[in-house]
Design a protein around this motif. Structure first.
Motif, PDB file in Angstrom:
ATOM      1  N   GLY A 188       0.810  -1.202   0.000  1.00 19.97           N
ATOM      2  CA  GLY A 188       0.000   0.000   0.000  1.00 19.97           C
ATOM      3  C   GLY A 188       0.840   1.247   0.000  1.00 19.97           C
ATOM      4  N   ILE A 189       0.144   2.388   0.042  1.00 20.76           N
ATOM      5  CA  ILE A 189       0.783   3.693   0.083  1.00 20.76           C
ATOM      6  C   ILE A 189      -0.258   4.673   0.612  1.00 20.76           C
ATOM      7  N   GLY A 190       0.131   5.554   1.526  1.00 22.32           N
ATOM      8  CA  GLY A 190      -0.848   6.446   2.122  1.00 22.32           C
ATOM      9  C   GLY A 190      -1.983   5.638   2.728  1.00 22.32           C
ATOM     10  N   MET A 191      -3.218   6.147   2.576  1.00 29.19           N
ATOM     11  CA  MET A 191      -4.375   5.431   3.104  1.00 29.19           C
ATOM     12  C   MET A 191      -4.989   4.526   2.050  1.00 29.19           C
ATOM     13  N   LEU A 192      -4.127   3.761   1.398  1.00 27.42           N
ATOM     14  CA  LEU A 192      -4.499   2.678   0.489  1.00 27.42           C
ATOM     15  C   LEU A 192      -3.697   1.469   0.918  1.00 27.42           C
ATOM     16  N   ALA A 193      -4.345   0.333   1.096  1.00 28.38           N
ATOM     17  CA  ALA A 193      -3.616  -0.860   1.524  1.00 28.38           C
ATOM     18  C   ALA A 193      -4.325  -2.099   1.015  1.00 28.38           C
ATOM     19  N   ALA A 194      -3.582  -3.194   0.959  1.00 32.55           N
ATOM     20  CA  ALA A 194      -4.158  -4.465   0.520  1.00 32.55           C
ATOM     21  C   ALA A 194      -3.403  -5.619   1.159  1.00 32.55           C
ATOM     22  N   ILE A 195      -4.118  -6.712   1.308  1.00 27.25           N
ATOM     23  CA  ILE A 195      -3.545  -7.991   1.744  1.00 27.25           C
ATOM     24  C   ILE A 195      -3.849  -9.013   0.658  1.00 27.25           C
ATOM     25  N   GLU A 196      -2.803  -9.580   0.063  1.00 27.00           N
ATOM     26  CA  GLU A 196      -3.018 -10.643  -0.926  1.00 27.00           C
ATOM     27  C   GLU A 196      -2.924 -11.995  -0.234  1.00 27.00           C
ATOM     28  N   LEU A 197      -3.946 -12.807  -0.442  1.00 21.84           N
ATOM     29  CA  LEU A 197      -4.054 -14.110   0.214  1.00 21.84           C
ATOM     30  C   LEU A 197      -3.494 -15.207  -0.679  1.00 21.84           C
ATOM     31  N   VAL A 198      -2.841 -16.178  -0.060  1.00 20.89           N
ATOM     32  CA  VAL A 198      -2.218 -17.270  -0.803  1.00 20.89           C
ATOM     33  C   VAL A 198      -2.540 -18.604  -0.146  1.00 20.89           C
ATOM     34  N   GLU A 199      -2.390 -19.651  -0.928  1.00 20.19           N
ATOM     35  CA  GLU A 199      -2.514 -21.006  -0.394  1.00 20.19           C
ATOM     36  C   GLU A 199      -1.229 -21.429   0.300  1.00 20.19           C
ATOM     37  N   HIS A 200      -0.107 -20.906  -0.222  1.00 15.17           N
ATOM     38  CA  HIS A 200       1.198 -21.301   0.307  1.00 15.17           C
ATOM     39  C   HIS A 200       2.167 -20.144   0.121  1.00 15.17           C
TER      40      HIS A 200
END
Length: 453
Positions: free
Chosen positions: A372-384
């Motif tokens: 992310g940057i500033g008030m933008l964010a993300a979580i990418e989910l994975v199996e492994h």
């Protein structure tokens, strides 16, 4: 029978009979949340529940909900001049003042603003600006638009054709001709050990050379790819892209619909990399969503091309609500709040803190990356974690668990690519969101991931 139904149930039943929603599917709308009020970072539904607005509604309520200053600005302008045409030969004071204000906040090479009602219309207009520019300069074959995979630019026909998320295409094709996509600057999913910024910029140049520079009008690029999963480019990307565009005489359109008006910790997103576009689109945060408004800001060069046009080549692009006085008055009040309350700087400081909180969730086996940057964010989910094998379906369960716990976030579902990606949880809280609420978002997200696993 309807007289005996609770108000919320009656509203839902009426909604399901008569209202078609964006991205509509009946199954998705079986149990909708009917919002009735909001304040700050909190939303309230007809059944009395409260939710943290983890996405500023749709990336747009930058100053938060319930700001009476904007309601007052709208009411005062409506009482004075509710609507007037802004077609050539007519104008109004709020539109004039807002155009000047935005140009002064924007990149140093910018000169003038064309107003629209939203992001997709802004990008449609930007494509027309690009084609108009080259036709005026005697290069009518320069019509093609390059965009990037995972880019989102709206879902009107041309904007949809620039949007490279296949689910938006399936039932509405064929796409508009002369639009093509290239690899995105996606560091987490970049193949090999090379620099994703240089590689993705070079992919643009390869497309230009393959198509012929004399046929390409522009490339459109979000400074940070929002709906595609909050993909932040490496520092090398935009400087290299700017150099490529200059060398081949290609216009650079920045899609600042999500990244504009403080969201990233700069007034506009490309400021992080020290380069200037030739034109850029905006919407969302310009009014914090309180009224529909968007626009395109053009450079001095493009503006001069329009100003110098003979009568038979004038800029024949128009919209009834361009320069709407009430929307522009609300935007001016909104920008005043962002400026006076230091929300651009706050977005950087609190955004770093928020992202550090989300990074504590990297200990969970399903969390592949926090970005992310500033008030933008993300979580990418994975199996492994090791293989980065994309998680598919987990994100929907996490989003449902989060909603049960009082948090609304945005899910970008896994895509087969290229490159393939996992379900991604997206966040964009209102810029004034308190530290307590940001910490609560982190807590709920962690609990929801564990419950969904």
């Amino acid at each position: 029978m309807n007289d005996l139904m609770p108000t919320g149930d009656l509203l839902v039943a009426t909604d399901q009979r008569h209202l078609i929603h964006p991205l509509h599917h009946a199954k998705d709308h079986a149990n909708p949340k009917v919002f009735v009020s909001a304040n700050g970072s909190m939303l309230r539904t007809a059944d009395g529940r409260e939710y943290i607005d983890g996405l500023s509604a749709l990336w747009n309520v930058n100053i938060g909900h319930g700001r009476k200053e904007l309601a007052t600005a709208a009411a005062e302008q409506m009482e004075k001049l509710a609507y007037a045409s802004a077609y050539a030969g007519y104008s109004n004071e709020p539109a004039i003042r807002l155009a000047e204000r935005i140009v002064n906040l924007a990149y140093d090479n910018m000169a003038a603003v064309y107003f629209t009602t939203g992001g997709a219309e802004s990008n449609e207009s930007a494509f027309k600006f690009a084609r108009y520019h080259w036709k005026r300069l005697g290069k009518p074959e320069k019509v093609k638009i390059i965009s990037r995979r995972y880019g989102y630019h709206g879902v009107t026909l041309a904007a949809m054709s620039a949007t490279s998320l296949p689910n938006y295409h399936k039932m509405f094709g064929p796409l508009v001709p002369e639009f093509l996509q290239v690899a995105p600057p996606y560091p987490y999913r970049w193949p090999g050990n090379g620099d994703a910024g240089i590689g993705a910029a070079d992919a643009v140049e390869e497309a230009i050379l393959a198509e012929g520079a004399d046929t390409v009008a522009a490339i459109i690029a979000e400074p940070v790819m929002g709906s595609g999963g909050v993909i932040v480019p490496p520092p090398s990307y935009f400087p290299r892209l700017r150099e490529i565009c200059d060398r081949h005489e290609i216009l650079l359109i920045a899609d600042e619909v999500i990244t504009g008006f403080g969201r990233t910790g700069q007034w506009f997103g490309l400021g992080h990399w020290g380069i200037q576009p030739d034109l850029f689109s905006f919407a969302k945060g310009v009014t914090s969503g309180y009224l529909p408004l968007g626009g395109v800001v053009v450079s001095r060069h493009i503006h001069q091309v329009i100003q110098d046009a003979p009568a038979d080549e004038k800029f024949m692009h128009a919209a009834t609500y361009s320069g709407h006085p009430v929307c522009c008055a609300v935007a001016l009040a909104n920008i005043d709040i962002i400026d006076k309350e230091g929300l651009v700087e706050r977005a950087q400081v609190q955004g770093d803190r928020f992202r550090a909180g989300l990074e504590t969730l990297l200990t969970l086996p399903a969390v592949g990356e926090v970005r992310g940057i500033g008030m933008l964010a993300a979580i990418e989910l994975v199996e492994h974690k090791g293989s980065k094998a994309p998680a598919k379906g987990l994100g929907a369960r996490v989003a449902a668990q989060a909603a049960d716990r009082g948090l609304i976030l945005r899910l970008r579902a896994a895509a087969d690519g290229p490159p393939a990606s996992g379900d991604t949880l997206c966040f964009a809280p209102p810029l004034p969101t308190s530290e307590v609420t940001l910490d609560r978002i982190v807590q709920i997200t962690g609990e929801s991931i564990q419950a969904a696993m």
